[in-house]
Design a protein around this motif. Structure first.
Motif, PDB file in Angstrom:
ATOM      1  N   TRP B 260       0.823  -1.221   0.000  1.00 42.94           N
ATOM      2  CA  TRP B 260       0.000   0.000   0.000  1.00 42.94           C
ATOM      3  C   TRP B 260       0.857   1.272   0.000  1.00 42.94           C
ATOM      4  CZ3 TRP B 260      -4.288  -0.987   4.294  1.00 42.94           C
ATOM      5  CH2 TRP B 260      -5.225  -1.915   3.803  1.00 42.94           C
ATOM      6  N   LEU B 261       2.141   1.137  -0.185  1.00 49.00           N
ATOM      7  CA  LEU B 261       3.054   2.282  -0.052  1.00 49.00           C
ATOM      8  C   LEU B 261       2.611   3.471  -0.922  1.00 49.00           C
ATOM      9  CD1 LEU B 261       5.651   2.854   1.569  1.00 49.00           C
ATOM     10  CD2 LEU B 261       6.945   2.193  -0.444  1.00 49.00           C
ATOM     11  N   ASP B 262       2.103   3.184  -2.115  1.00 46.71           N
ATOM     12  CA  ASP B 262       1.682   4.282  -3.009  1.00 46.71           C
ATOM     13  C   ASP B 262       0.159   4.351  -3.125  1.00 46.71           C
ATOM     14  OD1 ASP B 262       1.261   1.942  -4.300  1.00 46.71           O
ATOM     15  OD2 ASP B 262       2.273   2.494  -6.172  1.00 46.71           O
ATOM     16  N   LYS B 263      -0.537   3.863  -2.096  1.00 46.67           N
ATOM     17  CA  LYS B 263      -2.002   3.765  -2.204  1.00 46.67           C
ATOM     18  C   LYS B 263      -2.753   4.786  -1.342  1.00 46.67           C
ATOM     19  CE  LYS B 263      -2.511  -0.083  -4.801  1.00 46.67           C
ATOM     20  NZ  LYS B 263      -1.171  -0.160  -5.378  1.00 46.67           N
ATOM     21  N   LEU B 264      -2.035   5.722  -0.696  1.00 46.61           N
ATOM     22  CA  LEU B 264      -2.734   6.692   0.143  1.00 46.61           C
ATOM     23  C   LEU B 264      -3.732   7.487  -0.705  1.00 46.61           C
ATOM     24  CD1 LEU B 264      -2.418   7.132   3.176  1.00 46.61           C
ATOM     25  CD2 LEU B 264      -0.917   9.053   2.674  1.00 46.61           C
ATOM     26  N   LYS B 309      -6.892   6.337   4.079  1.00 49.80           N
ATOM     27  CA  LYS B 309      -6.739   7.739   4.482  1.00 49.80           C
ATOM     28  C   LYS B 309      -5.509   7.979   5.348  1.00 49.80           C
ATOM     29  CE  LYS B 309      -9.479  10.365   3.403  1.00 49.80           C
ATOM     30  NZ  LYS B 309      -9.568  11.088   2.101  1.00 49.80           N
ATOM     31  N   SER B 310      -4.995   6.920   5.981  1.00 53.60           N
ATOM     32  CA  SER B 310      -3.844   7.127   6.863  1.00 53.60           C
ATOM     33  C   SER B 310      -3.105   5.810   7.053  1.00 53.60           C
ATOM     34  CB  SER B 310      -4.323   7.624   8.239  1.00 53.60           C
ATOM     35  OG  SER B 310      -3.245   7.688   9.155  1.00 53.60           O
ATOM     36  N   PHE B 311      -1.807   5.901   7.238  1.00 54.00           N
ATOM     37  CA  PHE B 311      -1.059   4.745   7.744  1.00 54.00           C
ATOM     38  C   PHE B 311      -1.075   4.815   9.266  1.00 54.00           C
ATOM     39  CE2 PHE B 311       1.158   5.397   3.562  1.00 54.00           C
ATOM     40  CZ  PHE B 311       0.712   4.216   2.985  1.00 54.00           C
ATOM     41  N   MET B 312      -0.609   3.748   9.899  1.00 54.19           N
ATOM     42  CA  MET B 312      -0.568   3.746  11.363  1.00 54.19           C
ATOM     43  C   MET B 312       0.884   3.989  11.790  1.00 54.19           C
ATOM     44  SD  MET B 312      -1.674   0.735  13.913  1.00 54.19           S
ATOM     45  CE  MET B 312      -3.390   0.869  14.255  1.00 54.19           C
ATOM     46  N   LEU B 313       1.306   5.261  11.724  1.00 51.82           N
ATOM     47  CA  LEU B 313       2.730   5.562  11.874  1.00 51.82           C
ATOM     48  C   LEU B 313       3.044   6.345  13.143  1.00 51.82           C
ATOM     49  CD1 LEU B 313       3.697   6.681   8.236  1.00 51.82           C
ATOM     50  CD2 LEU B 313       3.688   4.382   9.235  1.00 51.82           C
TER      51      LEU B 313
END
Lengths: 461, 432
Positions: B260-264, B309-313
């Motif tokens: 999903w790296l480029d899926k935001l 909508k967001s990663f969990m970072l």
């Protein structure tokens, strides 16, 4: 070293009940380099004192995060009150368990500390080796974990002792992509029982493991999906150890037997092929120090081996003092707690299937169409004996020869059915002790086994 | 024993004295009262008194962390020194940071002081209810507890968060037995902030116990087919957790191995799927109020109507990767319910299974999973036919999120998560 501030408190033990008083310190040091980034650089220390009191079939327990004489007295009082509260409300009226002659267990290995700087430099060197030698990896992680538990144990009846269990591991994670662009990961733990300096001398001793892991990852890049179905497989020693621990070991822990495990119906019955013998070793296995040696448990029981399956017959359970009395068995030192605030639970120590007489090459050569499964990334089992292991590395066997590597898959079966299909057992053991068993509390455990030829369900895709 | 503020002050002073350029430190006092039931019988009453100090400190843009539960002045000083020594031995990284000043705030949640007698009475009542309603259930272990927690967080940017919370929780592990027949074990849990309601009436405890008893009767499951899998909340949580871990967590973003790296802000799931981390949702009990990096926690959508909508970072990986940090660091999972009543969801399925628990390997980095469908039931022609045994399911986590055919109107709330039933098509189901 943990100071003894509890031995002098024995005079405060209440008569007519069984009492355990324990001082304990756990340490953990962790350094993680992910793609060269230092994502963990941490030191953790937890110490305290606890008491557990047994009266008429119920326990009271209390702990405090303080290593002081006052704290020892406070937890003794609170644990006794808790046992009285339970006894007053429940009134089980059970007898005291049989007495164990007193004695003392000496400290066999002291916990030694190492500066964080040395850990970091060591990990950096390994990381640099990987990054320079294998630049095409999509990512790499090198994680060092050094943990220890040290305990002073005093009991109203049984042994007292000072015990410690340090271990140090470096976990290597390498990532790449399959030829079809699918992300792949393999990991390998390197290390074992002991303080950092006992286990590691120079970073270069880890390099052969790095090279071997990289080679397996490259084989997996060309991997194929395993064909789903009920197949003949050769379980490598890592997987047979996992089987011993997860699928059989848990079902023969006496507390789980009382909680309804399938082994409750199988004592003294044939549960495996006659080629299978399984033992939970205490401190010495097959003439050598066990991977994580346990000399004394937290109920004051000197640890000895527990024979679980002998020549295919279920011979016994792993017990604490209370369950041993219930089943008419001998307690053998399986009651262990993880931290000072934990009560002892029935835990495995070094659980293994014993080696047989076959050569691994002959076992592989005997399989016409099947798989040789060498590594796992997790395992789960049920009280029914039904198990599932994730297989992270393995190979096809076609006409007695190893073929392509396989991609991640899963195997499953019912332990006491599957063990009856074992018809070849290799003569060499593989041990592992890098993981923790989860059962209310975590616990470092050892597990091992030889290669087994048997039948299981394999997931495929 | 020293006051929580005295301990924080000693730690803060020591950090200043040792030359920490930035630091954050948390002092926690915790008390636990816990009843244990083993093999269906009361076995243990525990009372635990814990306290701890955790420190993260920075020097020359290097970072170290230390944790101790010895809170005398000398040990605190030694721990601070050890933390800074570790930092100095580390690697400088401009991405290391803590939150800017968030001001001072005090939070109070739940029931801070326990009522041990009432807790015991509720526990006994639960055991009696299980015996009466579900006589075939063998309770391997039940743990009922109250945790009282007081935490003080401070950082060198001037933030101070103080949090008082107390909650009751019930965790049960059990199976059903009839003669030589037995089911797989199953776990149920619930967390609450009061003892007003009998435990058996909370969460899905009553249904779970009945379902497990019903699993004593199995129907044959043969062959292999692609069908619909209904993920019950009890199994859905593990699939969502695996998907987040494999595609949206710190490690896979830092390693750049996430698919999903480029899926935001693009579609990664069916539009019926909204996944939130919502620690302040009123249905979630005593969850996080500030993050590990020192930000005040806010609810956020990880996936909204199917769009990522967001990663969990964490703040570190956010700074490292250029993506936004997650607005909280909890796993207070709330999934939006759908518009299909659960009964209709089942009626609409030609052939499939309801999965109560998934026992599987850790999914590969690409999301492929396979494992055993435990505590599961066969559905044929819109009807639940009976429990299945030795049945495997496999698929891919990313495809699973895309292949959702229905989300139930009903949700299960257990105090930790709020989850609906989710029906997913195109999962490979194989019997023996």
């Amino acid at each position: 070293m943990l100071e003894d501030f509890i031995s002098g408190k024995k005079s405060l033990f209440t008569t007519g009940v069984h009492t355990e008083l324990r001082a304990q310190e756990n340490k953990q040091r962790r350094v993680a380099l992910v793609q060269g980034n230092l994502t963990a650089n941490a030191r953790l220390e937890k110490a305290g004192v606890c008491a557990r009191v047994y009266k008429n079939g119920v326990y009271g327990f209390s702990s405090m995060a303080e290593c002081t004489s006052d704290a020892a007295e406070t937890v003794l009082k609170a644990a006794t009150e808790n046992a009285l509260f339970m006894d007053g409300h429940i009134q089980k009226g059970k007898n005291m368990f049989p007495a164990i002659a007193g004695g003392s267990t000496p400290l066999y290995k002291a916990v030694c500390d190492t500066e964080q700087k040395r850990y970091i430099e060591f990990v950096k060197e390994i990381d640099a080796y990987i990054s320079e030698k294998y630049p095409k990896l999509s990512s790499r992680s090198v994680i060092l974990s050094a943990d220890s538990m040290e305990k002073i144990i005093c009991t109203s009846d049984g042994y007292d002792g000072h015990v410690a269990l340090p271990r140090t591991y470096i976990y290597l994670f390498l990532n790449s992509e399959s030829t079809a662009g699918v992300p792949l990961e393999l990991f390998d733990p390197v290390g074992g029982y002991g303080n950092f300096d006992d286990v590691f001398k120079t970073p270069s001793q880890v390099y052969p493991a790095v090279d071997a892991l990289y080679e397996r990852l490259m084989q997996k890049r060309e991997g194929v999906y395993a064909e789903a179905g009920y197949k003949t497989v050769v379980l490598g020693g890592i997987l047979s150890g996992m089987l011993a621990h997860e699928a059989v070991g848990h079902t023969v822990e006496a507390d789980l037997v009382l909680g309804g495990s399938v082994a409750g119906q199988m004592l003294h019955k044939q549960v495996a092929s006659e080629l299978v013998t399984m033992v939970d070793f205490a401190h010495t296995a097959l003439g050598e120090e066990a991977p994580l040696p346990v000399y004394l448990d937290d109920e004051g029981v000197p640890a000895e081996d527990a024979v679980l399956i002998q020549d295919g017959m279920l011979k016994g359970y792993m017990n604490n003092r209370e369950s041993a009395e219930h089943f008419g068995m001998k307690p053998q030192g399986n009651a262990r707690a993880f931290e000072f605030s934990d009560e002892p639970l029935i835990r495995m120590r070094n659980t293994a299937v014993l080696p047989g007489n076959d050569k691994l090459e002959d076992i592989i050569a005997s399989v016409e169409d099947g798989y040789y499964l060498t590594n796992t990334n997790n395992g789960q089992a049920d009280m029914t004996g039904e198990f599932m292991f994730g297989v992270s590395m393995g190979y096809e066997i076609k006409n007695g020869k190893l073929g392509h590597a396989i991609l991640d898959t899963t195997i499953s079966g019912v332990a006491f059915d599957m063990l009856k299909t074992v018809d070849m057992v290799s003569d060499k053991m593989v041990w592992s002790s890098s993981g923790v068993c989860g059962k209310k509390q975590p616990m470092p455990v050892g597990m091992g086994g030889p290669a087994l030829r048997c039948k299981v369900m394999i997931g495929g895709r | 024993m020293k006051d929580i503020r005295d301990i924080a002050q000693i730690a803060g002073d020591a950090l200043k004295q040792e030359g920490a350029e930035k630091a954050q430190y948390t002092v926690t006092f915790k008390e636990t009262h816990e009843f244990n039931v083993d093999g269906g019988q009361f076995s243990l009453f525990r009372t635990l008194f814990d306290k701890s100090l955790s420190i993260t400190a920075f020097k020359n843009q290097k970072k170290g962390s230390a944790f101790t539960n010895k809170l005398d002045e000398e040990t605190i000083g030694a721990t601070v020194k050890e933390c800074l020594d570790s930092a100095e031995s580390g690697i400088a990284d401009s991405a290391y940071d803590i939150a800017p000043c968030q001001g001072e705030e005090c939070f109070r949640e739940g029931c801070y002081e326990p009522d041990a007698d009432k807790l015991f009475a509720r526990t006994k009542e639960l055991m009696e209810a299980v015996k009466e309603r579900n006589p075939k259930i063998v309770m391997e272990q039940m743990i009922v507890s109250h945790v009282k927690n007081h935490t003080l967080y401070r950082n060198t940017n001037g933030t101070e968060f103080e949090y008082f919370w107390g909650e009751y929780s019930v965790d049960m592990m059990y199976s059903a037995h009839e003669g030589e027949k037995m089911t797989s074990f199953f776990s149920s849990s619930v967390t609450v902030d009061n003892l007003d309601t009998p435990f058996i009436e909370l969460g899905s405890l009553a249904k779970d116990l009945c379902d497990v008893e019903a699993q004593l009767t199995t129907v044959p499951m043969e062959g292999k087919f692609e069908g619909v899998v209904v993920l019950a909340p009890s199994s859905l949580v593990s699939f969502v957790a695996h998907a987040i871990n494999n595609f949206a967590s710190d490690s896979v973003i830092l390693e750049k191995t996430s698919i999903w790296l480029d899926k935001l802000n693009t579609k990664v799931a069916d539009e019926k799927i909204t996944v939130s981390m919502a620690p302040t949702d009123s249905r979630i009990c005593c969850s996080e109020r500030f993050t590990g990096d020192g930000f005040k926690s806010e609810n956020y959508n990880l996936i909204e109507d199917g769009v990522l909508k967001s990663f969990m970072l964490s703040l570190y990986v956010a700074n490292k990767s250029g993506f936004a940090r997650a607005k909280n660091s909890s796993f207070a999972l709330v999934m939006k319910n759908g518009d299909t009543p659960y009964a209709d969801m089942i009626k609409n399925i030609k052939k499939g299974i309801i999965v109560g628990r998934f026992s599987g390997g850790n999914p590969g980095t690409n999301g492929d999973f396979s494992g055993i469908a435990k505590n599961s039931f066969l559905i044929e022609d819109g009807e639940i036919k009976g429990a299945v045994s030795e049945t495997m399911i496999n698929g891919n986590l990313a495809e699973l999120l895309q292949n959702v055919v229905a989300v139930s109107k009903e949700t299960i709330t257990d105090g930790n998560c709020v989850l609906p039933y989710v029906a997913v098509d195109k999962i490979v189901i194989s019997g023996k």
